[in-house]
Scaffold this motif. Structure first.
Motif, mmCIF file in Angstrom:
data_model
loop_
_atom_site.group_PDB
_atom_site.id
_atom_site.type_symbol
_atom_site.label_atom_id
_atom_site.label_comp_id
_atom_site.label_asym_id
_atom_site.label_seq_id
_atom_site.Cartn_x
_atom_site.Cartn_y
_atom_site.Cartn_z
ATOM 1 N N ASN A 108 1.218 -1.201 -0.049
ATOM 2 C CA ASN A 108 0.176 -0.537 -0.051
ATOM 3 C C ASN A 108 0.651 1.275 0.403
ATOM 4 O O ASN A 108 0.576 2.537 -0.219
ATOM 5 C CB ASN A 108 -1.014 0.291 1.341
ATOM 6 N N LYS A 109 1.976 1.453 0.540
ATOM 7 C CA LYS A 109 2.809 2.746 0.989
ATOM 8 C C LYS A 109 3.357 2.683 -0.382
ATOM 9 O O LYS A 109 3.321 3.823 -1.312
ATOM 10 C CB LYS A 109 4.183 2.483 1.694
ATOM 11 N N LEU A 110 4.075 1.678 -1.500
ATOM 12 C CA LEU A 110 4.706 1.453 -3.151
ATOM 13 C C LEU A 110 3.049 2.416 -3.472
ATOM 14 O O LEU A 110 3.323 2.651 -4.586
ATOM 15 C CB LEU A 110 5.120 0.467 -2.911
ATOM 16 N N ASP A 111 2.294 1.435 -3.455
ATOM 17 C CA ASP A 111 0.238 2.763 -4.226
ATOM 18 C C ASP A 111 0.685 3.869 -4.043
ATOM 19 O O ASP A 111 0.268 4.686 -5.054
ATOM 20 C CB ASP A 111 -0.621 1.176 -3.975
ATOM 21 N N ALA A 112 0.688 4.226 -2.442
ATOM 22 C CA ALA A 112 1.039 5.478 -2.290
ATOM 23 C C ALA A 112 2.047 6.455 -2.934
ATOM 24 O O ALA A 112 1.430 8.385 -3.021
ATOM 25 C CB ALA A 112 0.823 6.028 -1.181
ATOM 26 N N TYR A 113 3.267 6.266 -3.466
ATOM 27 C CA TYR A 113 4.015 7.021 -3.454
ATOM 28 C C TYR A 113 2.972 6.789 -5.463
ATOM 29 O O TYR A 113 3.958 7.959 -5.599
ATOM 30 C CB TYR A 113 5.360 5.688 -3.731
ATOM 31 N N MET A 114 2.721 6.246 -6.262
ATOM 32 C CA MET A 114 2.802 6.375 -7.282
ATOM 33 C C MET A 114 1.549 7.684 -7.342
ATOM 34 O O MET A 114 1.928 8.467 -8.122
ATOM 35 C CB MET A 114 1.989 5.096 -8.088
ATOM 36 N N LEU A 115 1.154 7.437 -6.459
ATOM 37 C CA LEU A 115 -0.186 8.886 -6.271
ATOM 38 C C LEU A 115 0.041 10.082 -5.899
ATOM 39 O O LEU A 115 0.134 10.900 -6.366
ATOM 40 C CB LEU A 115 -1.554 8.900 -5.116
ATOM 41 N N GLN A 116 1.643 9.881 -5.229
ATOM 42 C CA GLN A 116 2.155 11.508 -4.630
ATOM 43 C C GLN A 116 3.043 11.861 -6.072
ATOM 44 O O GLN A 116 2.862 12.801 -6.147
ATOM 45 C CB GLN A 116 3.143 10.598 -3.490
ATOM 46 N N ASP A 117 3.589 10.484 -6.542
ATOM 47 C CA ASP A 117 3.904 11.475 -8.067
ATOM 48 C C ASP A 117 3.189 11.566 -9.020
ATOM 49 O O ASP A 117 3.630 12.572 -9.899
ATOM 50 C CB ASP A 117 4.618 10.006 -8.839
ATOM 51 N N GLN A 118 1.960 11.589 -9.372
ATOM 52 C CA GLN A 118 1.107 12.524 -9.330
ATOM 53 C C GLN A 118 0.573 13.346 -8.620
ATOM 54 O O GLN A 118 -0.253 14.725 -9.035
ATOM 55 C CB GLN A 118 -0.383 11.661 -9.708
ATOM 56 N N GLY A 119 1.132 14.088 -7.734
ATOM 57 C CA GLY A 119 0.613 15.127 -6.982
ATOM 58 C C GLY A 119 0.632 15.100 -5.602
ATOM 59 O O GLY A 119 -0.213 15.901 -4.804
ATOM 60 N N LEU A 120 -0.348 13.934 -5.702
ATOM 61 C CA LEU A 120 -0.791 14.173 -4.030
ATOM 62 C C LEU A 120 0.085 13.917 -2.655
ATOM 63 O O LEU A 120 1.741 14.017 -3.253
ATOM 64 C CB LEU A 120 -1.529 12.740 -3.654
ATOM 65 N N ASP A 121 0.311 14.533 -1.555
ATOM 66 C CA ASP A 121 1.083 14.597 -0.528
ATOM 67 C C ASP A 121 0.893 13.314 0.255
ATOM 68 O O ASP A 121 -0.234 12.879 -0.251
ATOM 69 C CB ASP A 121 1.168 15.752 0.315
ATOM 70 N N THR A 122 1.829 13.098 0.808
ATOM 71 C CA THR A 122 1.919 11.738 1.819
ATOM 72 C C THR A 122 0.427 11.294 2.664
ATOM 73 O O THR A 122 -0.027 9.830 2.423
ATOM 74 C CB THR A 122 2.942 11.468 2.447
ATOM 75 N N TYR A 123 -0.334 12.380 2.732
ATOM 76 C CA TYR A 123 -1.226 11.923 3.769
ATOM 77 C C TYR A 123 -2.847 11.664 2.455
ATOM 78 O O TYR A 123 -3.547 11.143 2.667
ATOM 79 C CB TYR A 123 -1.763 13.058 4.858
ATOM 80 N N ALA A 124 -2.977 12.201 1.830
ATOM 81 C CA ALA A 124 -3.639 12.613 0.808
ATOM 82 C C ALA A 124 -3.503 11.038 0.202
ATOM 83 O O ALA A 124 -4.910 10.504 -0.233
ATOM 84 C CB ALA A 124 -3.754 13.586 -0.001
ATOM 85 N N ALA A 125 -1.900 10.641 -0.179
ATOM 86 C CA ALA A 125 -1.916 9.332 -0.777
ATOM 87 C C ALA A 125 -2.631 8.603 -0.094
ATOM 88 O O ALA A 125 -3.433 7.653 -0.702
ATOM 89 C CB ALA A 125 -0.736 9.227 -1.270
ATOM 90 N N ASN A 126 -2.501 8.220 1.283
ATOM 91 C CA ASN A 126 -2.940 7.293 2.045
ATOM 92 C C ASN A 126 -4.822 7.354 2.109
ATOM 93 O O ASN A 126 -5.837 6.413 1.536
ATOM 94 C CB ASN A 126 -2.820 7.126 3.146
ATOM 95 N N THR A 127 -5.823 8.222 1.916
ATOM 96 C CA THR A 127 -6.804 8.563 2.396
ATOM 97 C C THR A 127 -7.375 8.465 0.906
ATOM 98 O O THR A 127 -8.702 7.972 0.369
ATOM 99 C CB THR A 127 -7.172 9.977 2.976
ATOM 100 N N ALA A 128 -6.205 8.730 -0.524
ATOM 101 C CA ALA A 128 -7.360 8.532 -1.554
ATOM 102 C C ALA A 128 -7.411 7.206 -1.636
ATOM 103 O O ALA A 128 -8.221 6.197 -2.529
ATOM 104 C CB ALA A 128 -6.430 8.991 -2.950
ATOM 105 N N LEU A 129 -6.422 6.199 -1.474
ATOM 106 C CA LEU A 129 -6.542 5.126 -1.064
ATOM 107 C C LEU A 129 -7.669 4.469 -0.772
ATOM 108 O O LEU A 129 -7.603 3.109 0.043
ATOM 109 C CB LEU A 129 -5.327 3.992 -1.058
ATOM 110 N N GLY A 130 -8.215 4.878 -0.085
ATOM 111 C CA GLY A 130 -9.400 4.459 1.269
ATOM 112 C C GLY A 130 -8.903 4.088 2.475
ATOM 113 O O GLY A 130 -9.162 3.137 3.227
ATOM 114 N N LEU A 131 -7.277 4.610 2.807
ATOM 115 C CA LEU A 131 -7.011 3.814 4.280
ATOM 116 C C LEU A 131 -6.735 5.237 5.115
ATOM 117 O O LEU A 131 -6.659 6.446 4.711
ATOM 118 C CB LEU A 131 -5.188 3.220 3.457
#
Length: 209
Positions: A108-131
């Motif tokens: 899940n952390k690596l999935d969040a990294y992909m979202l961070q590469d699209q512009g989300l911060d580390t917290y927003a990336a987690n919540t975008a994954l429903g976490l």
């Protein structure tokens, strides 16, 4: 009233020499446990001479990418290295907690990294994954400290949530000692998000860039 902890016991104790890539070396007594509330294989490392001083304690959440592979996307590897030396100087414990990705797991952390590469911060990336932004629970850490007799500590951390959770679990945090700021071009957005979202004690002036 502090939360009542279920008892934990020491399962094993073994001496391990630690060596870091920059050549720093120190010996640690490593404890494993029975009865931790989450069933995870957390470790406590006793480093340095405790004497009669209040132990310096670092709660370090496992980070495979930073701790092992030296990823510069976070500051986990440098914080681990710093913590070991600072604890060795005064005596205390490093609790190595199996809480990869602030509790969401490695994949899940690596999935969040992909979202961070699209512009989300580390917290927003987690919540975008429903976490959860931060899913860590420090009950097992409080159990470990209680079992080791460290119910009053100096906490090496910039994170106010760690101190708050430990206090609620009956661990007296007599002082919160800030860690260094390990900033790079790759982690400046990550560190700034820690300050803005969860009030980490990191001077914003150090994060210009």
């Amino acid at each position: 009233m502090p939360e009542q902890l279920s008892p934990a016991t020491v399962r094993a104790e073994v001496r391990i020499p630690l060596t870091f890539p920059d050549g720093y070396r120190v010996e640690a007594e490593v404890f494993t446990f029975h009865g931790l509330t989450d069933g995870a294989e957390h470790l406590a490392l006793r480093i340095g001479e405790l004497g009669d001083r209040t132990p310096l304690v670092r709660l370090h959440s496992e980070c495979l990418t930073g701790d092992v592979f030296g990823s510069a996307r976070c500051d986990c590897g440098p914080q681990l290295r710093e913590a070991v030396e600072r604890i060795a100087e005064t005596g205390g414990y490093l609790l190595y907690l199996r809480q990869e990705g602030r509790g969401i797991g490695l994949y899940n952390k690596l999935d969040a990294y992909m979202l961070q590469d699209q512009g989300l911060d580390t917290y927003a990336a987690n919540t975008a994954l429903g976490l959860p932004e931060d899913g860590r629970d420090y009950t097992a850490a409080a159990q470990m400290l209680t079992t080791l007799g460290a119910t009053g500590i100096r906490l090496l951390s910039n994170n106010p949530d760690k101190a708050g959770q430990l206090a609620a679990l009956g661990i007296e945090v007599t002082e919160r000692v800030p860690t260094g700021v390990h900033v790079s071009a790759s982690n400046v957005r990550y560190l700034r998000a820690k300050v803005e979202h969860t009030n980490h004690a990191i001077p914003l002036a150090a994060l210009v860039g």
